[in-house]
Design a protein around this motif. Structure first.
Motif, PDB file in Angstrom:
ATOM      1  N   MET A 168       3.663   4.253   7.277  1.00  0.00           N
ATOM      2  CA  MET A 168       2.427   4.150   6.489  1.00  0.00           C
ATOM      3  C   MET A 168       2.175   5.354   5.578  1.00  0.00           C
ATOM      4  O   MET A 168       1.031   5.626   5.178  1.00  0.00           O
ATOM      5  N   ASP A 170       2.266   7.016   1.890  1.00  0.00           N
ATOM      6  CA  ASP A 170       2.186   6.492   0.527  1.00  0.00           C
ATOM      7  C   ASP A 170       3.514   6.696  -0.192  1.00  0.00           C
ATOM      8  O   ASP A 170       4.101   7.789  -0.141  1.00  0.00           O
ATOM      9  N   MET A 223      -4.241   2.286   9.203  1.00  0.00           N
ATOM     10  CA  MET A 223      -5.481   1.734   8.661  1.00  0.00           C
ATOM     11  C   MET A 223      -6.627   1.681   9.660  1.00  0.00           C
ATOM     12  O   MET A 223      -6.410   1.474  10.851  1.00  0.00           O
ATOM     13  N   GLU A 230      -8.915  -3.337   2.169  1.00  0.00           N
ATOM     14  CA  GLU A 230      -7.895  -2.296   2.073  1.00  0.00           C
ATOM     15  C   GLU A 230      -6.520  -2.848   2.429  1.00  0.00           C
ATOM     16  O   GLU A 230      -5.509  -2.426   1.864  1.00  0.00           O
ATOM     17  N   GLU A 234      -3.099  -2.362   0.311  1.00  0.00           N
ATOM     18  CA  GLU A 234      -1.860  -1.829   0.889  1.00  0.00           C
ATOM     19  C   GLU A 234      -0.692  -2.790   0.654  1.00  0.00           C
ATOM     20  O   GLU A 234       0.411  -2.378   0.266  1.00  0.00           O
ATOM     21  N   THR A 237       0.371  -2.839  -3.014  1.00  0.00           N
ATOM     22  CA  THR A 237       1.105  -1.625  -3.376  1.00  0.00           C
ATOM     23  C   THR A 237       2.560  -1.707  -2.938  1.00  0.00           C
ATOM     24  O   THR A 237       3.482  -1.391  -3.699  1.00  0.00           O
ATOM     25  N   ASP A 238       2.785  -2.153  -1.706  1.00  0.00           N
ATOM     26  CA  ASP A 238       4.161  -2.234  -1.213  1.00  0.00           C
ATOM     27  C   ASP A 238       4.969  -3.290  -1.955  1.00  0.00           C
ATOM     28  O   ASP A 238       6.165  -3.112  -2.203  1.00  0.00           O
TER      29      ASP A 238
END
Length: 324
Positions: A168, A170, A223, A230, A234, A237-238
């Protein structure tokens, strides 16, 4: 629209054959991924006290286990390693001769039809039990990502078919995609732990992987259990960074999240029925408080019904035997 007595919904429930014909959700052994824990040594098969039926295994025993899984028709395993020595930098995680790298080579040599996935994280390998490099008690994101990418590359060079970053941090999916592509592994997929909550359901896993943090917790990077929007950020983004499969973890308490992620992105979606979920069902079954087999099936069907295409579960071997 017809109403009672013309409409009788029970007509499709009386006959078990009809019930099967109209069943909306099917659970198949091809949906399952079996987690395995590998340790140094030989002829080791040590049951984990908090996870009955789950073992730490040395590589020689692990290979025989994988042969049995192949015969049962299970499609895939995910490997977690416990090294002989740990240090502050988790060096064994990205050592080409580390415990997972050697395990992957041994499995791929002996077992031809089993997909081998490797967990990418540092927590099993660090002396402090946290998922990355530390500055005091602060986890360093970018410096950790560099090591995670190196770890993923060594796993794939050893023969891993897929990598699954669970840390996890970034930016780690992009870094792993970049290093794999630069080294000619453009065909290797990434299954990202995209939505991993700071959950209380992980306790037995930390016994199995010997990865409990020496201080603090993991809420700075995993998280908040109260957040749903959220989770979508997430996952998005991935996906943008190159994840081929996105995962929600845990599963049972987060069926709504599985549903929202699947509906929003339509991506291949995995869910991890984690150690605490497994151990609760096993304990209640042992005490006669519930029917273990029935609840096992019900819990997995619920995860599939919520939208998961594949499920990581410690029940995978039991399900394969049952369906066989």
């Amino acid at each position: 629209m017809a109403t009672f007595p013309i409409k009788r919904l029970r007509r499709l429930r009386y006959n078990p054959v009809v019930r099967d014909m109209v069943r909306e959700t099917q659970l198949n052994k091809e949906d399952l991924i079996y987690p395995l824990f590998v340790v140094p040594g030989e002829k080791i098969k040590k049951e984990i006290a908090s996870m009955p039926g789950v073992y730490q295994m040395s590589i020689d025993v692990l290979v025989e286990e994988c042969k049995e899984l192949e015969q049962l028709g299970l499609p895939a395993v995910i490997l977690f390693g416990i090294p002989e020595h740990k240090d502050e930098k988790g060096s064994d995680a990205y050592n080409p001769e580390g415990i997972i790298q050697r395990a992957v080579r041994a499995i791929k040599k002996e077992v031809k039809n089993l997909l081998v996935i490797t967990d990418i994280c540092l927590c099993e390998y660090t002396s402090h039990g946290h998922c990355g490099l530390l500055d005091g008690e602060k986890i360093l994101n970018d410096e950790t990502v560099e090591l995670l990418a190196r770890e993923a590359l060594t796993h794939v060079q050893a023969g891993a078919d897929m990598v699954a970053p669970s840390d996890m941090m970034d930016g780690r999916v992009a870094a792993i995609r970049k290093i794999l592509d630069e080294n000619g592994f453009v065909e290797i997929p990434i299954m990202s732990y995209a939505v991993k909550y700071a959950s209380g359901f992980y306790g037995p896993f930390r016994d199995a992987a010997e990865s409990a943090p020496a201080f603090g917790d993991r809420r700075s990077h995993q998280m908040d259990v109260a957040n749903a929007l959220e989770a979508l950020r997430e996952a998005e983004t991935d996906i943008e960074e190159g994840a081929d499969i996105i995962m929600v973890k845990p599963a049972g308490a987060y069926l709504d999240i599985i549903w929202r992620v699947k509906e929003k992105f339509g991506m291949p979606t995995a869910a991890y029925q984690v150690s605490g979920e497994y151990s609760m069902i096993k304990a209640a079954g042992k005490n006669g408080w519930l029917d273990e087999q029935r609840v096992m099936l019900e819990s997995l069907i619920a995860i599939k019904r919520a939208g998961a295409d594949m499920i990581l579960t410690y029940f995978a071997k039991d399900i394969a035997r049952l369906l066989k």
